[in-house]
Design a protein around this motif. Structure first.
Motif, PDB file in Angstrom:
ATOM      1  N   SER A  11       0.830  -1.199   0.000  1.00  0.00           N
ATOM      2  CA  SER A  11       0.000   0.000   0.000  1.00  0.00           C
ATOM      3  C   SER A  11       0.866   1.252   0.000  1.00  0.00           C
ATOM      4  CB  SER A  11      -0.878  -0.039   1.256  1.00  0.00           C
ATOM      5  OG  SER A  11      -1.246   1.242   1.668  1.00  0.00           O
ATOM      6  N   SER A  12       0.610   2.148  -0.963  1.00  0.00           N
ATOM      7  CA  SER A  12       1.383   3.400  -0.986  1.00  0.00           C
ATOM      8  C   SER A  12       1.020   4.253   0.233  1.00  0.00           C
ATOM      9  CB  SER A  12       1.139   4.164  -2.282  1.00  0.00           C
ATOM     10  OG  SER A  12      -0.234   4.363  -2.485  1.00  0.00           O
ATOM     11  N   THR A  13      -0.195   4.113   0.718  1.00  0.00           N
ATOM     12  CA  THR A  13      -0.626   4.857   1.912  1.00  0.00           C
ATOM     13  C   THR A  13       0.193   4.400   3.123  1.00  0.00           C
ATOM     14  OG1 THR A  13      -2.810   4.890   0.917  1.00  0.00           O
ATOM     15  CG2 THR A  13      -2.678   5.528   3.227  1.00  0.00           C
ATOM     16  N   ARG A  14       0.413   3.088   3.202  1.00  0.00           N
ATOM     17  CA  ARG A  14       1.231   2.555   4.300  1.00  0.00           C
ATOM     18  C   ARG A  14       2.666   3.062   4.184  1.00  0.00           C
ATOM     19  NH1 ARG A  14       1.633  -1.810   8.104  1.00  0.00           N
ATOM     20  NH2 ARG A  14       3.549  -1.280   9.193  1.00  0.00           N
ATOM     21  N   VAL A  15       3.172   3.127   2.940  1.00  0.00           N
ATOM     22  CA  VAL A  15       4.547   3.626   2.748  1.00  0.00           C
ATOM     23  C   VAL A  15       4.647   5.063   3.260  1.00  0.00           C
ATOM     24  CG1 VAL A  15       6.284   4.270   1.017  1.00  0.00           C
ATOM     25  CG2 VAL A  15       5.048   2.100   0.799  1.00  0.00           C
ATOM     26  N   LEU A  16       3.669   5.899   2.882  1.00  0.00           N
ATOM     27  CA  LEU A  16       3.686   7.295   3.350  1.00  0.00           C
ATOM     28  C   LEU A  16       3.561   7.349   4.879  1.00  0.00           C
ATOM     29  CD1 LEU A  16       3.683  10.358   2.885  1.00  0.00           C
ATOM     30  CD2 LEU A  16       1.202  10.230   2.533  1.00  0.00           C
ATOM     31  N   ALA A  17       2.664   6.530   5.429  1.00  0.00           N
ATOM     32  CA  ALA A  17       2.468   6.507   6.887  1.00  0.00           C
ATOM     33  C   ALA A  17       3.777   6.140   7.590  1.00  0.00           C
ATOM     34  CB  ALA A  17       1.364   5.516   7.248  1.00  0.00           C
ATOM     35  N   ASP A  18       4.476   5.134   7.065  1.00  0.00           N
ATOM     36  CA  ASP A  18       5.744   4.711   7.676  1.00  0.00           C
ATOM     37  C   ASP A  18       6.802   5.816   7.597  1.00  0.00           C
ATOM     38  OD1 ASP A  18       4.689   2.266   8.369  1.00  0.00           O
ATOM     39  OD2 ASP A  18       5.595   1.164   6.710  1.00  0.00           O
ATOM     40  N   GLU A  19       6.812   6.528   6.455  1.00  0.00           N
ATOM     41  CA  GLU A  19       7.774   7.647   6.300  1.00  0.00           C
ATOM     42  C   GLU A  19       7.476   8.745   7.316  1.00  0.00           C
ATOM     43  OE1 GLU A  19      10.327   8.248   4.045  1.00  0.00           O
ATOM     44  OE2 GLU A  19      10.225   6.171   3.387  1.00  0.00           O
ATOM     45  N   LEU A  20       6.203   9.035   7.504  1.00  0.00           N
ATOM     46  CA  LEU A  20       5.826  10.083   8.464  1.00  0.00           C
ATOM     47  C   LEU A  20       6.194   9.660   9.888  1.00  0.00           C
ATOM     48  CD1 LEU A  20       2.354  11.048   6.939  1.00  0.00           C
ATOM     49  CD2 LEU A  20       4.371  12.528   7.046  1.00  0.00           C
ATOM     50  N   ALA A  21       5.980   8.380  10.196  1.00  0.00           N
ATOM     51  CA  ALA A  21       6.309   7.878  11.534  1.00  0.00           C
ATOM     52  C   ALA A  21       7.824   7.905  11.756  1.00  0.00           C
ATOM     53  CB  ALA A  21       5.764   6.463  11.709  1.00  0.00           C
ATOM     54  N   ALA A  33      12.368  14.542  -3.709  1.00  0.00           N
ATOM     55  CA  ALA A  33      13.007  15.463  -2.757  1.00  0.00           C
ATOM     56  C   ALA A  33      11.952  16.387  -2.163  1.00  0.00           C
ATOM     57  CB  ALA A  33      14.095  16.278  -3.446  1.00  0.00           C
ATOM     58  N   GLY A  34      11.004  16.815  -2.983  1.00  0.00           N
ATOM     59  CA  GLY A  34       9.923  17.683  -2.498  1.00  0.00           C
ATOM     60  C   GLY A  34       9.081  16.959  -1.466  1.00  0.00           C
ATOM     61  N   LEU A  35       8.778  15.696  -1.730  1.00  0.00           N
ATOM     62  CA  LEU A  35       7.987  14.906  -0.771  1.00  0.00           C
ATOM     63  C   LEU A  35       8.757  14.742   0.537  1.00  0.00           C
ATOM     64  CD1 LEU A  35       5.577  13.145   0.007  1.00  0.00           C
ATOM     65  CD2 LEU A  35       6.692  11.210  -1.139  1.00  0.00           C
ATOM     66  N   ALA A  36      10.037  14.464   0.427  1.00  0.00           N
ATOM     67  CA  ALA A  36      10.859  14.293   1.639  1.00  0.00           C
ATOM     68  C   ALA A  36      10.880  15.575   2.467  1.00  0.00           C
ATOM     69  CB  ALA A  36      12.279  13.884   1.247  1.00  0.00           C
ATOM     70  N   ARG A  37      10.930  16.720   1.784  1.00  0.00           N
ATOM     71  CA  ARG A  37      10.920  18.006   2.513  1.00  0.00           C
ATOM     72  C   ARG A  37       9.583  18.219   3.228  1.00  0.00           C
ATOM     73  NH1 ARG A  37      13.665  20.071  -1.898  1.00  0.00           N
ATOM     74  NH2 ARG A  37      11.744  20.808  -2.867  1.00  0.00           N
ATOM     75  N   ARG A  38       8.502  17.883   2.542  1.00  0.00           N
ATOM     76  CA  ARG A  38       7.175  18.072   3.159  1.00  0.00           C
ATOM     77  C   ARG A  38       7.012  17.141   4.370  1.00  0.00           C
ATOM     78  NH1 ARG A  38       5.690  17.870  -2.227  1.00  0.00           N
ATOM     79  NH2 ARG A  38       4.406  15.993  -2.076  1.00  0.00           N
ATOM     80  N   ILE A  39       7.516  15.914   4.223  1.00  0.00           N
ATOM     81  CA  ILE A  39       7.444  14.955   5.345  1.00  0.00           C
ATOM     82  C   ILE A  39       8.219  15.493   6.548  1.00  0.00           C
ATOM     83  CG2 ILE A  39       8.261  12.674   6.108  1.00  0.00           C
ATOM     84  CD1 ILE A  39       7.484  11.630   3.297  1.00  0.00           C
ATOM     85  N   ASP A  40       9.401  16.023   6.281  1.00  0.00           N
ATOM     86  CA  ASP A  40      10.253  16.558   7.361  1.00  0.00           C
ATOM     87  C   ASP A  40       9.603  17.736   8.068  1.00  0.00           C
ATOM     88  OD1 ASP A  40      12.365  15.011   7.748  1.00  0.00           O
ATOM     89  OD2 ASP A  40      13.862  16.421   6.945  1.00  0.00           O
ATOM     90  N   ARG A  41       9.040  18.642   7.245  1.00  0.00           N
ATOM     91  CA  ARG A  41       8.399  19.833   7.831  1.00  0.00           C
ATOM     92  C   ARG A  41       7.208  19.417   8.694  1.00  0.00           C
ATOM     93  NH1 ARG A  41       7.073  23.359   3.347  1.00  0.00           N
ATOM     94  NH2 ARG A  41       4.957  22.560   3.387  1.00  0.00           N
ATOM     95  N   ALA A  42       6.384  18.511   8.166  1.00  0.00           N
ATOM     96  CA  ALA A  42       5.200  18.067   8.912  1.00  0.00           C
ATOM     97  C   ALA A  42       5.612  17.367  10.208  1.00  0.00           C
ATOM     98  CB  ALA A  42       4.363  17.134   8.037  1.00  0.00           C
ATOM     99  N   ALA A  43       6.652  16.524  10.123  1.00  0.00           N
ATOM    100  CA  ALA A  43       7.109  15.778  11.303  1.00  0.00           C
ATOM    101  C   ALA A  43       7.649  16.731  12.357  1.00  0.00           C
ATOM    102  CB  ALA A  43       8.172  14.766  10.897  1.00  0.00           C
ATOM    103  N   GLU A  44       8.318  17.778  11.924  1.00  0.00           N
ATOM    104  CA  GLU A  44       8.845  18.752  12.891  1.00  0.00           C
ATOM    105  C   GLU A  44       7.692  19.439  13.638  1.00  0.00           C
ATOM    106  OE1 GLU A  44      11.369  21.761  11.262  1.00  0.00           O
ATOM    107  OE2 GLU A  44      11.726  22.646  13.234  1.00  0.00           O
ATOM    108  N   GLU A  45       6.684  19.860  12.887  1.00  0.00           N
ATOM    109  CA  GLU A  45       5.523  20.522  13.524  1.00  0.00           C
ATOM    110  C   GLU A  45       4.830  19.556  14.493  1.00  0.00           C
ATOM    111  OE1 GLU A  45       3.058  21.663  10.229  1.00  0.00           O
ATOM    112  OE2 GLU A  45       4.517  23.104   9.471  1.00  0.00           O
ATOM    113  N   PHE A  99       6.336   9.128  -5.723  1.00  0.00           N
ATOM    114  CA  PHE A  99       7.092   7.992  -5.206  1.00  0.00           C
ATOM    115  C   PHE A  99       8.293   7.651  -6.087  1.00  0.00           C
ATOM    116  CE2 PHE A  99       3.149   7.361  -2.804  1.00  0.00           C
ATOM    117  CZ  PHE A  99       3.687   7.259  -1.537  1.00  0.00           C
ATOM    118  N   GLY A 100       8.502   8.460  -7.119  1.00  0.00           N
ATOM    119  CA  GLY A 100       9.765   8.375  -7.828  1.00  0.00           C
ATOM    120  C   GLY A 100       9.801   7.440  -9.006  1.00  0.00           C
ATOM    121  N   ALA A 101       8.704   6.686  -9.238  1.00  0.00           N
ATOM    122  CA  ALA A 101       8.739   5.705 -10.317  1.00  0.00           C
ATOM    123  C   ALA A 101       8.948   6.372 -11.673  1.00  0.00           C
ATOM    124  CB  ALA A 101       7.447   4.898 -10.332  1.00  0.00           C
TER     125      ALA A 101
END
Ligand SMILES: Cc1cc2nc3c(=O)[nH]c(=O)nc-3n(C[C@H](O)[C@H](O)[C@H](O)COP(=O)(O)O)c2cc1C
Length: 209
Positions: free
Chosen positions: A19-29, A165-177, A157-159
């Motif tokens: 699941s791509s949703t699970r992949v995103l969830a794991d990245e956020l966690a 890189a943009g997704l990684a930045r958004r994940i980082d910003r959200a995780a920091e908040e 997801f890069g395929a």
């Protein structure tokens, strides 16, 4: 002084496997864990796959009662210090499975709970569903949703040369908040309104039997 780790609960509503949703969830966690680790906060992450609770959720909607695994999932969420809630976008909104989970929570169950929202979709053009669907749902439940929500379209997801890189930045910003909110707003546990109810035996002394 707190001895148990800070509990981050992840609710993910993807239905595919993998699941791509699970992949995103794991990245956020993972990003949240990095932030909290860096701040010296011990973290325990628990993941709830709503796909495994789909039948139980429908049964709960019909009967008004959760089965044991669903009850456990509800307790995990209501007892969490922070919630990461991620859904696939279906017909320009959260999926029915995602909504069903929040429908079976008590109205006061997640008041004041810090929440990080995320969504996956087939098209980049549905990213605003985060703000027109997920955010109002969680605001209605009086959860504290962090300003940055993370949307990942298939291309992210890069395929096909997507903006990973943009997704990684958004994940980082959200995780920091999210980590900042979790650290600074320790949760008051939700109390059971019926825990102090006086029993009939006490109300009617001498009448029992
Ligand atoms: C019934 C259905 C409706 C969908 N509607 C949308 C949509 O409106 N917008 C969108 O961007 N993607 C839509 N999608 C695509 C999914 O959001 C996307 O494939 C998602 O990443 C799947 O997540 P999963 O791999 O975790 O199951 C839809 C998929 C399904 C099955």
């Amino acid at each position: 002084m707190r001895t148990e780790p800070t509990r981050i609960v992840v609710v993910t509503a993807g239905v595919s496997n993998p699941s791509s949703t699970r992949v995103l969830a794991d990245e956020l966690a993972a990003a949240t864990r990095r932030r909290l680790d860096a701040a010296g906060v011990a973290v325990a992450v628990e993941v709830i796959e709503l796909r495994e609770l789909a039948h139980a959720l429908v049964d709960n909607l019909l009967t008004g009662f959760p089965n044991a695994p669903l009850k456990r999932a509800i307790e995990q969420v209501t007892g969490a210090d922070g919630l990461i809630a991620v859904t696939p976008i279906c017909t320009a909104s959260y999926s029915a499975l995602f909504k069903a989970f929040f429908d079976v929570l008590d109205a006061g169950a997640i008041v004041g709970l810090p929440v990080l929202i995320g969504a996956t979709g087939g098209t980049e053009r549905h990213s605003l569903a985060l703000d027109h669907a997920l955010r109002p749902l969680l605001s209605y439940l009086r959860a504290l949703v962090v300003p940055t929500g993370v949307y990942a379209a298939s291309t992210d997801f890069g395929a096909r040369g997507g903006d990973t890189a943009g997704l990684a930045r958004r994940i980082d910003r959200a995780a920091e908040e999210f980590a900042t909110l979790v650290r600074n707003l320790p949760r008051t546990p939700v109390t059971d309104p019926y825990q102090d109810v006086v029993s009939f035996a006490e109300l009617l002394p001498g009448r029992a039997g």
